[in-house]
Design a protein around this motif. Structure first.
Motif, short mmCIF file in Angstrom:
data_model
loop_
_atom_site.label_atom_id
_atom_site.label_comp_id
_atom_site.label_asym_id
_atom_site.label_seq_id
_atom_site.Cartn_x
_atom_site.Cartn_y
_atom_site.Cartn_z
N ASP A 76 3.55 11.81 7.72
CA ASP A 76 2.19 12.29 7.92
C ASP A 76 1.36 11.27 8.68
O ASP A 76 0.34 11.61 9.29
CB ASP A 76 1.52 12.57 6.57
CG ASP A 76 2.17 13.76 5.87
OD1 ASP A 76 2.69 14.64 6.57
OD2 ASP A 76 2.18 13.79 4.62
N HIS A 77 1.77 10.00 8.59
CA HIS A 77 1.06 8.92 9.28
C HIS A 77 2.08 8.03 9.97
O HIS A 77 3.27 8.09 9.69
CB HIS A 77 0.21 8.10 8.31
CG HIS A 77 -0.80 8.90 7.56
ND1 HIS A 77 -0.50 9.55 6.38
CD2 HIS A 77 -2.09 9.17 7.83
CE1 HIS A 77 -1.58 10.19 5.94
NE2 HIS A 77 -2.56 9.97 6.81
N GLU A 78 1.59 7.18 10.87
CA GLU A 78 2.47 6.22 11.53
C GLU A 78 3.04 5.27 10.48
O GLU A 78 2.28 4.60 9.76
CB GLU A 78 1.69 5.43 12.59
CG GLU A 78 2.50 4.36 13.30
CD GLU A 78 3.61 4.94 14.15
OE1 GLU A 78 4.55 4.20 14.47
OE2 GLU A 78 3.53 6.13 14.51
N PRO A 79 4.36 5.19 10.31
CA PRO A 79 4.93 4.32 9.29
C PRO A 79 4.75 2.85 9.65
O PRO A 79 4.59 2.50 10.82
CB PRO A 79 6.40 4.71 9.28
CG PRO A 79 6.66 5.21 10.66
CD PRO A 79 5.40 5.89 11.10
N ASP A 80 4.76 1.99 8.62
CA ASP A 80 4.68 0.57 8.91
C ASP A 80 6.01 0.14 9.55
O ASP A 80 7.00 0.88 9.55
CB ASP A 80 4.34 -0.24 7.66
CG ASP A 80 5.46 -0.27 6.63
OD1 ASP A 80 6.57 0.23 6.91
OD2 ASP A 80 5.24 -0.81 5.53
N PRO A 81 6.06 -1.04 10.16
CA PRO A 81 7.25 -1.44 10.94
C PRO A 81 8.55 -1.39 10.14
O PRO A 81 9.59 -1.00 10.68
CB PRO A 81 6.92 -2.87 11.37
CG PRO A 81 5.42 -2.93 11.39
CD PRO A 81 4.98 -2.04 10.26
N MET A 82 8.52 -1.77 8.86
CA MET A 82 9.75 -1.79 8.08
C MET A 82 10.27 -0.38 7.84
O MET A 82 11.47 -0.11 7.96
CB MET A 82 9.52 -2.49 6.74
CG MET A 82 10.76 -2.54 5.84
SD MET A 82 12.23 -3.17 6.70
CE MET A 82 11.64 -4.77 7.21
N ARG A 83 9.38 0.57 7.53
CA ARG A 83 9.85 1.94 7.31
C ARG A 83 10.38 2.53 8.61
O ARG A 83 11.36 3.27 8.61
CB ARG A 83 8.71 2.80 6.74
CG ARG A 83 9.19 4.20 6.32
CD ARG A 83 8.22 4.88 5.37
NE ARG A 83 8.86 6.04 4.78
CZ ARG A 83 8.60 7.31 5.12
NH1 ARG A 83 7.70 7.57 6.04
NH2 ARG A 83 9.23 8.31 4.52
N ARG A 84 9.75 2.19 9.72
CA ARG A 84 10.22 2.70 11.01
C ARG A 84 11.63 2.17 11.30
O ARG A 84 12.52 2.92 11.69
CB ARG A 84 9.27 2.28 12.13
CG ARG A 84 9.65 2.86 13.49
CD ARG A 84 8.81 2.31 14.63
NE ARG A 84 7.40 2.47 14.38
CZ ARG A 84 6.56 1.46 14.16
NH1 ARG A 84 7.01 0.22 14.14
NH2 ARG A 84 5.28 1.67 13.96
N LEU A 85 11.85 0.87 11.10
CA LEU A 85 13.17 0.29 11.33
C LEU A 85 14.22 0.90 10.40
O LEU A 85 15.35 1.19 10.81
CB LEU A 85 13.12 -1.23 11.11
CG LEU A 85 12.44 -2.07 12.19
CD1 LEU A 85 12.33 -3.52 11.73
CD2 LEU A 85 13.20 -1.99 13.50
N THR A 86 13.84 1.12 9.16
CA THR A 86 14.78 1.66 8.17
C THR A 86 15.18 3.09 8.53
O THR A 86 16.37 3.45 8.46
CB THR A 86 14.15 1.62 6.78
OG1 THR A 86 13.85 0.26 6.44
CG2 THR A 86 15.09 2.20 5.73
N ILE A 87 14.20 3.90 8.92
CA ILE A 87 14.50 5.29 9.26
C ILE A 87 15.31 5.38 10.54
O ILE A 87 16.30 6.13 10.63
CB ILE A 87 13.19 6.10 9.37
CG1 ILE A 87 12.55 6.24 7.98
CG2 ILE A 87 13.46 7.47 9.97
CD1 ILE A 87 11.19 6.90 8.00
N LEU A 88 14.93 4.60 11.55
CA LEU A 88 15.65 4.66 12.83
C LEU A 88 17.08 4.17 12.69
O LEU A 88 18.00 4.72 13.28
CB LEU A 88 14.91 3.83 13.88
CG LEU A 88 13.56 4.39 14.36
CD1 LEU A 88 12.90 3.42 15.33
CD2 LEU A 88 13.75 5.75 15.02
N GLY A 89 17.28 3.13 11.89
CA GLY A 89 18.62 2.58 11.70
C GLY A 89 19.40 3.25 10.60
O GLY A 89 20.58 2.94 10.39
N GLN A 90 18.74 4.15 9.84
CA GLN A 90 19.36 4.84 8.71
C GLN A 90 19.84 3.88 7.62
O GLN A 90 20.67 4.23 6.79
CB GLN A 90 20.52 5.73 9.18
CG GLN A 90 20.06 6.97 9.94
CD GLN A 90 19.19 7.89 9.08
OE1 GLN A 90 19.67 8.51 8.13
NE2 GLN A 90 17.91 7.98 9.40
#
Length: 569
Positions: free
Chosen positions: A188-202
């Motif tokens: 719903d919002h722009e994720p913080d950098p750690m969540r973005r890295l975690t989701i992109l890298g699975q």
């Protein structure tokens, strides 16, 4: 004495409920003296050899899976009676080709424990997983305030993440115990950098995993049933995490992160509720995930046999070079000639040590962490790892072999084949890597106890050794059809327990140096000289004769592949 009745304050689901949730026909009820309405507390593997002689072991309410036991076995009656005395709800045995004996049916009818059979085409691992999934899924839906999450389809982890996100007022990530992402809530919002890295890298980045492990966060997470708080800092938003448990087994974890606004005041309480509700979903995922992993492993084995059509299912890119690394849990054995690879455990593999198997587990984890795209598969005492090469890289297995070298000596052997340009070359790379391991194994077997031997090698380091093995594999069928002085010596050793062959082999391995060979055999040099003289007198095996020396090298190497007491031909 064991308790025959489960605790009625929390009786658990019935056997009938659990059987109704697994695949039809997976288990058949043979005899149920109390019916199938009996309560079940848990599912467990059962080893009759671990039963206490005094009859004090307890299994109240358990479904016991008796691995290795057929209903037609003469021991089945004793196993059933022991489980009945311990209060088991049911016992599952393999059906086999014959039905249960009359004595077993009579014992089951007189007891209180239900007798079930597993069909031969069903594996014990799958039966155990399905029963445990059914057990947690059939728990009371509203227990502990989880009724709000009960409407989710079993195994719908994305739906679970979104529902929990609404409860805690933040972003949810569901991870397995290795910090890999299983599901995450909508963004719903722009994720913080750690969540973005975690989701992109699975998966959680490796450096972050190390950071949390060294700080003691993971130790706290896995050792408590409560929520663990990770405060916000200059980089990342506040996080709450809780382990999802089924009994003593950790199935995964739920992570809640502030998503554009602070977490709700009751976020911790909501996360505790969600962790209870998540148990059947993660258990279901684990069961089916294991089935998917087995299918993928089967595809890897098919690819290593030369079936390039299995590359996609195995997770192998068709446009990248790969090298095959083979690691073996070493048990001191020397195998025979190379058998056709079929991805199954050999007879010798069943005797592998536990330490070696654990080392293979560590190597498999190291391979997964070493480089994205690594694919591994187990086969008895062997681990196969397909390592992709980076751009311009000529030795992609170097780091993994270095890890194997750091393992305790005498526990594991590892070898790498040549780089394969594509899937069609993986079978040849696998075959060569297996030859490297065989070279290391035979070298180790020829050395005296306690003498160090290289346990890891790449193909280009042992080319002469692998070439000799290829030649011996081709010669072995012909050698068995021949006769001569070396054959006579080998047969005499096997019939009389003498050591003429060992003495000649040690002498040849030491380049005909009597002192070195005697030290390796731990005998006096005069004893060795006497044995060599007798080998010459009795059988005509004279190492000074070049032709006999060559025949002895070939014959004694082939003889070493056969354990004592077997037919050398």
């Amino acid at each position: 004495m064991p308790t025959h009745e489960p605790d009625r304050r929390d009786p658990g689901p019935s056997l009938e409920q659990i059987l109704g949730l697994i695949a039809p026909g997976m288990l058949d009820v043979v005899v149920a003296p109390r019916g199938t309405g009996v309560p079940v507390t848990d599912v467990a593997l059962h080893d009759p050899g671990e039963e206490r002689d005094d009859g004090t072991w307890a299994a109240a309410g358990l479904i016991l899976l008796v691995v290795g036991m057929e209903v037609a076995s003469p021991d089945a009656v004793d196993v059933l009676r022991g489980a009945d005395r311990a209060g088991a709800a049911a016992v599952v045995m393999r059906r086999g080709g014959r039905g249960p004996r009359a004595a077993l049916l009579e014992a089951a009818g007189r007891g209180r424990t239900a007798l079930l059979t597993r069909r031969p085409d069903q594996g014990w691992t799958e039966v155990l997983g399905r029963l445990r999934t059914a057990l947690v899924h059939s728990a009371p839906a509203g227990a502990g305030g989880t009724a709000g999450l009960a409407g989710l389809r079993l195994g719908d982890l994305s739906g679970l993440a979104n529902t929990v996100a609404d409860l805690v007022g933040g972003a949810i990530t569901i991870e397995d115990p290795q910090s890999r992402v299983l599901a995450y809530s909508r963004l719903d919002h722009e994720p913080d950098p750690m969540r973005r890295l975690t989701i992109l890298g699975q998966e959680v980045p490796r450096w972050r995993v190390v950071e949390l492990r060294e700080s003691g966060f993971f130790q706290a997470l896995w050792s408590t049933e409560d929520v663990v708080r990770l405060p916000a800092d200059a980089r990342y938003a506040e996080r709450l995490a809780i382990a999802v448990r089924h009994g003593s087994e950790v199935l995964g974890s739920l992570w809640a992160a502030a998503d554009g606004q602070p977490l709700a005041e009751d976020a911790a309480a909501s996360l505790r509720t969600a962790a209870r509700a998540a148990v059947p979903h993660l258990s279901h995922h684990q069961t089916w995930g294991r089935a998917a992993a087995r299918a993928r492993e089967g595809a890897v084995h098919a690819l290593l046999r030369g079936d390039v059509r299995a590359a996609h299912e195995a997770g192998v890119a068709t446009d990248r070079p790969y090298v095959v690394v083979v690691a073996e849990a070493y048990d001191g054995r020397v195998s025979g000639a190379g058998e056709a690879y079929d991805g199954r455990e050999s007879g010798a593999g069943k005797a592998s040590g536990v330490a070696g198997q654990r080392v293979l587990d560590v190597l498999a984890l190291q391979a997964a962490a070493y480089r994205p795209g690594c694919v591994s598969a187990r086969s008895g005492r062997l681990l196969y790892v397909l390592v992709p090469a980076g751009d311009g890289e000529t030795d992609p297995a170097r780091t993994l072999l270095a890890t194997a070298r750091s393992m305790p000596r005498g526990v594991v052997l590892a070898g790498a084949g040549p780089v394969a340009a594509g899937p069609s070359g993986l079978s040849a790379s696998r075959e060569t890597a297996e030859l490297v391991v065989r070279v290391l194994r035979e070298r180790a077997a020829r050395l005296p106890a306690g003498e160090a031997v290289s346990a890891v090698a790449a193909y280009d380091e042992v080319v002469p050794g692998t070439t000799v093995l290829r030649l011996l594999d081709r010669v072995e069928p012909l050698w068995g059809a021949l006769s001569g002085p070396v054959h006579a010596m080998v047969e005499h050793d096997r019939a009389h327990g003498s050591a003429y062959g060992d003495s000649v082999a040690a002498y040849l391995d030491a380049s005909c140096d009597t002192g070195t060979a005697a030290r390796r055999l731990n005998v006096h040099p005069n004893t060795l000289r006497y044995r060599l003289r007798r080998a010459r007198e009795l059988f005509g095996v004279d190492p000074a004769d070049p032709a006999v020396r060559l025949l002895a090298e070939v014959g004694l190497r082939l003889a070493a592949r056969r354990p004592p007491g077997t037919d050398g031909r």
